[in-house]
Design a protein around this motif. Structure first.
Motif: not given
Ligand code: SF4
Length: 384
Positions: A173-184
């Motif tokens: 799997l590539p690593g994309g889609g994580a962006e930033v782990f924060d709900d706001r």
């Protein structure tokens, strides 16, 4: 008590793990040279003077997406000008051409297409496998995996979905889609996308069935420095667990991705500067002590800055890429290719030794388009 850079340097040189306060102090510091020195010491401990690259090809199978993330300038709606979806035969032909040109990997990601059935994805993988059996298929972000589980009406069966994809030819799997782990940040910039817990669950599930994966962080938009540190701590925790369970998969590389405003809904933001890029790459090296590799993705950080980043904790420059539709720095088109000569020259000039790798970081030897793993004999060679 205020954390100072000399305190952090002491920990780094003693091989101790940095905590969230250390990470924040590093991100807040303007002493880029001290941060670079620390990150360089860690990368040298792990990799000596080696810097990796690979010969790969990217493929975006569709830009049609059910979501409309504010930071994204890639997606189109069905019927909109510029929207596309590729037949599996076209993708397989591209893979064959990549293999014939000597690539070792095809990297495939796309939008969350609302109508393509699960069968399309398994056929894509098996057609590539048939057309280009030597190519490692690194495909589908965690966000796409969750989408595929939904369209196949088994949203709770991530194991089954990943097993089916693996059986069809998925290699990692590539690593994309994580962006930033924060709900706001999630709700403002990529509402509708999976939250951090789900992203991590997909990767943990992949690791548990023996698939390697990568991780990303998208920085320089509406997130805070605290959000970035929190993200890195969650990745480190997930990697601790993967290494402890030792089920055959774990994170190989972290790829910090700078936000590229382009014509996204956040296009009013400036995006990070070169110094911010260097600091972030170095901090990833320092915080993620259980990740083997830190990659500068030259498509986004540019090759000149990626070259410099080799002295700021980075040990991997990704590859030749060829086609890339997701971001287009400086108005570049979809054809974004660099040559092996350019990658090797960048590494040499920076004072490092270029080493071609495959997707799993095994050294590759090559004669033109012919390649083999370092410890394996080239095809057609007999050994006594
Ligand atoms: S970031 Fe991914 S999920 Fe979000 S709109 Fe773009 S393609 Fe779709």
């Amino acid at each position: 008590m205020t954390v100072t850079l000399p305190d952090i340097a002491e920990k780094v040189h003693a091989g101790l793990r940095l905590d969230a306060d250390d990470g924040l102090a590093l991100l807040q510091s303007n002493d880029i040279w001290s941060i670079g020195d620390m990150a360089h010491a860690v990368r040298t401990r792990r990799h000596g003077d080696v810097a990796y690259y690979n010969i790969n090809r990217h493929m975006n199978y569709t830009n049609i997406c059910a979501l409309s993330c504010a930071f994204c300038s890639f997606y189109r709606k069905a019927g909109q000008a510029g929207a596309y979806e590729h037949d599996v035969e076209v993708i397989a032909r591209e893979a064959r051409e990549a293999q014939e040109a000597g690539a070792t990997e095809i990297h495939i990601v796309g939008g969350l297409h609302p109508r393509l059935p699960f069968r399309y994805y398994t056929e894509m993988l098996s057609n590539i496998r048939g057309a280009a059996p030597r190519l490692h298929i690194k495909a589908f972000t965690a966000v796409e995996i969750v989408h595929l589980a939904r369209i196949d009406r088994r949203p709770r069966d991530l194991v089954g979905v990943l097993e089916d994809l693996k059986a069809a030819g998925l290699g990692s799997l590539p690593g994309g889609g994580a962006e930033v782990f924060d709900d706001r940040v999630h709700d403002e910039a990529f509402k509708g996308k999976i939250r951090s817990g789900k992203w991590i669950e997909v990767h943990k599930t992949a690791h548990a069935i023996g698939l390697m994966s990568n991780a990303t962080i998208l920085y320089g938009h509406i997130e805070s420095l605290e959000d970035r540190v929190h993200h890195l701590c969650l990745l480190r925790e997930a990697q601790d667990e993967a290494l402890r369970l030792d089920r055959g998969g774990h994170f190989q590389t972290v790829i910090p991705l700078p936000f590229i405003p382009d014509d996204s809904a956040l296009g009013n933001l400036p995006g990070p500067t070169g110094l911010e890029d260097l600091r972030m790459l170095a901090v990833c090296r320092l915080m993620l002590d259980n990740f083997a590799h830190v990659k500068a993705f030259w498509i986004m950080q540019t090759l000149p800055l990626s070259q410099l980043s080799l002295r700021f904790g980075v040990d991997d420059l990704d590859g030749t890429v060829v086609w890339y539709d997701i971001t287009k720095v400086g108005g570049s088109g979809t054809h974004q290719e660099t040559t092996v000569q350019d990658l090797r020259r960048a590494v040499h000039e920076a004072g490092f030794v270029p080493v071609e790798r495959d997707t799993l970081y095994r050294s590759v030897r090559r004669h033109g388009a012919e390649w083999w793993q370092e410890d394996a004999a080239p095809a057609g060679t007999t050994t006594s």
